[in-house]
Scaffold this motif. Structure first.
Motif, mmCIF file in Angstrom:
data_model
loop_
_atom_site.group_PDB
_atom_site.id
_atom_site.type_symbol
_atom_site.label_atom_id
_atom_site.label_comp_id
_atom_site.label_asym_id
_atom_site.label_seq_id
_atom_site.Cartn_x
_atom_site.Cartn_y
_atom_site.Cartn_z
ATOM 1 N N SER A 52 -36.478 9.464 41.033
ATOM 2 C CA SER A 52 -37.067 10.273 39.957
ATOM 3 C C SER A 52 -38.582 10.108 39.916
ATOM 4 C CB SER A 52 -36.477 9.878 38.605
ATOM 5 O OG SER A 52 -35.111 10.198 38.556
ATOM 6 N N GLY A 53 -39.041 8.883 40.107
ATOM 7 C CA GLY A 53 -40.477 8.617 40.113
ATOM 8 C C GLY A 53 -41.186 9.341 41.247
ATOM 9 N N GLN A 54 -40.581 9.318 42.416
ATOM 10 C CA GLN A 54 -41.180 10.024 43.551
ATOM 11 C C GLN A 54 -41.208 11.535 43.295
ATOM 12 O OE1 GLN A 54 -38.828 8.127 46.855
ATOM 13 N NE2 GLN A 54 -40.863 8.131 47.788
ATOM 14 N N GLN A 55 -40.142 12.066 42.715
ATOM 15 C CA GLN A 55 -40.100 13.497 42.417
ATOM 16 C C GLN A 55 -41.160 13.864 41.383
ATOM 17 O OE1 GLN A 55 -35.975 13.924 41.311
ATOM 18 N NE2 GLN A 55 -35.342 14.367 43.409
ATOM 19 N N ALA A 56 -41.533 12.914 40.519
ATOM 20 C CA ALA A 56 -42.563 13.150 39.501
ATOM 21 C C ALA A 56 -43.964 12.961 40.060
ATOM 22 C CB ALA A 56 -42.341 12.224 38.308
ATOM 23 N N GLY A 57 -44.060 12.549 41.317
ATOM 24 C CA GLY A 57 -45.361 12.436 41.954
ATOM 25 C C GLY A 57 -45.886 11.021 42.118
ATOM 26 N N PHE A 58 -45.099 10.030 41.770
ATOM 27 C CA PHE A 58 -45.536 8.647 41.937
ATOM 28 C C PHE A 58 -45.370 8.227 43.395
ATOM 29 C CE2 PHE A 58 -44.841 8.702 37.392
ATOM 30 C CZ PHE A 58 -45.831 7.875 36.909
ATOM 31 N N SER A 59 -46.347 7.501 43.914
ATOM 32 C CA SER A 59 -46.251 6.957 45.266
ATOM 33 C C SER A 59 -45.367 5.709 45.219
ATOM 34 C CB SER A 59 -47.634 6.590 45.795
ATOM 35 O OG SER A 59 -48.138 5.455 45.101
ATOM 36 N N LEU A 60 -44.948 5.261 46.374
ATOM 37 C CA LEU A 60 -44.137 4.040 46.419
ATOM 38 C C LEU A 60 -44.932 2.837 45.917
ATOM 39 C CD1 LEU A 60 -42.217 4.540 49.784
ATOM 40 C CD2 LEU A 60 -41.389 4.918 47.455
ATOM 41 N N ASP A 61 -46.218 2.786 46.222
ATOM 42 C CA ASP A 61 -47.055 1.681 45.728
ATOM 43 C C ASP A 61 -47.161 1.715 44.206
ATOM 44 O OD1 ASP A 61 -47.538 0.553 48.218
ATOM 45 O OD2 ASP A 61 -49.367 1.714 48.544
ATOM 46 N N GLU A 62 -47.310 2.919 43.647
ATOM 47 C CA GLU A 62 -47.374 3.036 42.191
ATOM 48 C C GLU A 62 -46.058 2.591 41.560
ATOM 49 O OE1 GLU A 62 -50.424 6.765 41.447
ATOM 50 O OE2 GLU A 62 -48.399 7.216 42.174
ATOM 51 N N LEU A 63 -44.951 2.977 42.182
ATOM 52 C CA LEU A 63 -43.648 2.573 41.660
ATOM 53 C C LEU A 63 -43.441 1.071 41.761
ATOM 54 C CD1 LEU A 63 -41.457 5.488 43.039
ATOM 55 C CD2 LEU A 63 -42.036 5.041 40.652
ATOM 56 N N LYS A 64 -43.939 0.500 42.840
ATOM 57 C CA LYS A 64 -43.818 -0.944 43.013
ATOM 58 C C LYS A 64 -44.537 -1.687 41.886
ATOM 59 C CE LYS A 64 -44.175 -2.306 47.250
ATOM 60 N NZ LYS A 64 -44.667 -2.774 48.550
ATOM 61 N N ALA A 65 -45.683 -1.158 41.489
ATOM 62 C CA ALA A 65 -46.451 -1.774 40.405
ATOM 63 C C ALA A 65 -45.789 -1.553 39.049
ATOM 64 C CB ALA A 65 -47.874 -1.215 40.387
ATOM 65 N N LEU A 66 -45.044 -0.476 38.915
ATOM 66 C CA LEU A 66 -44.417 -0.147 37.629
ATOM 67 C C LEU A 66 -43.062 -0.804 37.407
ATOM 68 C CD1 LEU A 66 -45.012 3.669 37.107
ATOM 69 C CD2 LEU A 66 -45.830 1.805 35.685
ATOM 70 N N LEU A 67 -42.250 -0.833 38.454
ATOM 71 C CA LEU A 67 -40.883 -1.322 38.293
ATOM 72 C C LEU A 67 -40.849 -2.843 38.148
ATOM 73 C CD1 LEU A 67 -38.926 0.803 40.916
ATOM 74 C CD2 LEU A 67 -38.727 0.920 38.437
ATOM 75 N N PRO A 68 -40.230 -3.318 37.076
ATOM 76 C CA PRO A 68 -40.111 -4.766 36.925
ATOM 77 C C PRO A 68 -39.028 -5.312 37.858
ATOM 78 C CG PRO A 68 -38.971 -3.665 35.141
ATOM 79 C CD PRO A 68 -39.632 -2.592 35.965
ATOM 80 N N ALA A 69 -39.105 -6.588 38.167
ATOM 81 C CA ALA A 69 -38.090 -7.217 39.010
ATOM 82 C C ALA A 69 -36.735 -7.168 38.306
ATOM 83 C CB ALA A 69 -38.475 -8.653 39.325
ATOM 84 N N ASP A 70 -36.773 -7.219 37.000
ATOM 85 C CA ASP A 70 -35.572 -7.198 36.168
ATOM 86 C C ASP A 70 -35.735 -6.043 35.178
ATOM 87 O OD1 ASP A 70 -33.669 -7.585 34.197
ATOM 88 O OD2 ASP A 70 -33.976 -9.732 34.067
ATOM 89 N N SER A 72 -34.885 -5.576 32.345
ATOM 90 C CA SER A 72 -35.169 -5.947 30.954
ATOM 91 C C SER A 72 -36.636 -6.334 30.774
ATOM 92 C CB SER A 72 -34.269 -7.101 30.510
ATOM 93 O OG SER A 72 -34.566 -8.257 31.274
ATOM 94 N N GLY A 73 -37.413 -6.310 31.859
ATOM 95 C CA GLY A 73 -38.804 -6.752 31.803
ATOM 96 C C GLY A 73 -39.830 -5.639 31.793
ATOM 97 N N TRP A 74 -39.495 -4.474 31.255
ATOM 98 C CA TRP A 74 -40.444 -3.366 31.221
ATOM 99 C C TRP A 74 -41.654 -3.721 30.366
ATOM 100 C CZ3 TRP A 74 -40.334 0.733 34.274
ATOM 101 C CH2 TRP A 74 -39.122 1.111 34.847
ATOM 102 N N GLN A 75 -42.823 -3.366 30.860
ATOM 103 C CA GLN A 75 -44.058 -3.533 30.091
ATOM 104 C C GLN A 75 -44.397 -2.161 29.514
ATOM 105 O OE1 GLN A 75 -47.025 -5.175 32.636
ATOM 106 N NE2 GLN A 75 -45.866 -7.036 33.043
ATOM 107 N N HIS A 76 -44.068 -1.987 28.254
ATOM 108 C CA HIS A 76 -44.174 -0.686 27.592
ATOM 109 C C HIS A 76 -45.570 -0.070 27.730
ATOM 110 C CE1 HIS A 76 -43.187 2.435 24.684
ATOM 111 N NE2 HIS A 76 -44.353 2.205 24.128
ATOM 112 N N ALA A 77 -46.597 -0.807 27.385
ATOM 113 C CA ALA A 77 -47.967 -0.277 27.407
ATOM 114 C C ALA A 77 -48.365 0.126 28.830
ATOM 115 C CB ALA A 77 -48.949 -1.295 26.850
#
Length: 137
Positions: A52-70, A72-77
Motif C-alpha cells: 500500500s505504501g509503495q502504491q501511495a508513492g513511498f520508496s522502499l527506503d521511506e517505508l523502511k524508516a516508517l515501519l516499526p520493527a514491531d 505496536s511501536g508506531w511513532q504517531h508524529a
C-alpha cells in the motif's frame, strides 16, 4: 506460517517476500531448525502495508524508516509528518505534470497550425523558432 502460505495470502511472490526480508523491511521472520522461514500472522499486515505504501508513492527506503520493527511501536508524529510530506510531494508532482502538459499542448497546437503549403521539415523549424528553441549554427 511458511512463506508459501504468506505468498498466497498477500499475492506476493516468495522471492518478493524474501527481498523485503533481505533489505530489512520485513523483520519478523524466524528460522526453524530445518532452515525454513516461519512468519507470524503480523507479517501479512506488514507486507500489505509495504504494498500500500509503495502504491501511495513511498520508496522502499521511506517505508523502511516508517515501519516499526514491531507493529505496536508506531511513532504517531513521525507517521503524520511523513504522510503530510508525501501529500506535498504529490502536489508538487501534479503541478510539474500540469506544466509539462501545458507545454506539450502548446507544441501540438503549433505543429497542427502548419500551413498547407509547408513541408514537415520547414514546419519543425517554424515551431522551434517560435518557441525559441532553434539553435542557429
Amino acid at each position: 506460517m511458511k512463506i508459501g502460505e504468506l505468498s498466497k495470502r498477500t499475492g506476493l511472490s516468495a522471492s518478493k517476500i524474501r527481498f523485503y526480508e533481505d533489505i530489512g523491511l520485513l523483520k519478523m521472520v524466524e528460522r526453524k531448525a530445518n532452515g525454513y522461514r516461519s512468519y507470524p500472522k503480523e507479517a501479512e499486515v506488514v507486507l500489505n502495508l509495504i504494498v500500500s505504501g509503495q502504491q501511495a508513492g513511498f520508496s522502499l527506503d521511506e517505508l523502511k524508516a516508517l515501519l516499526p520493527a514491531d507493529l505496536s511501536g508506531w511513532q504517531h508524529a513521525h507517521l503524520i509528518d511523513a504522510l503530510k510530506q508525501k501529500v506535498m510531494d504529490i502536489e508538487q508532482l501534479q503541478a510539474k505534470l500540469a506544466e509539462n502538459k501545458q507545454r506539450l499542448t502548446a507544441i501540438l497546437a503549433e505543429i497542427d497550425a502548419k500551413p498547407d503549403d509547408m513541408d514537415c521539415a520547414d514546419n519543425a523549424k517554424r515551431v522551434l523558432t517560435q518557441m525559441g528553441l532553434k539553435n542557429d549554427k
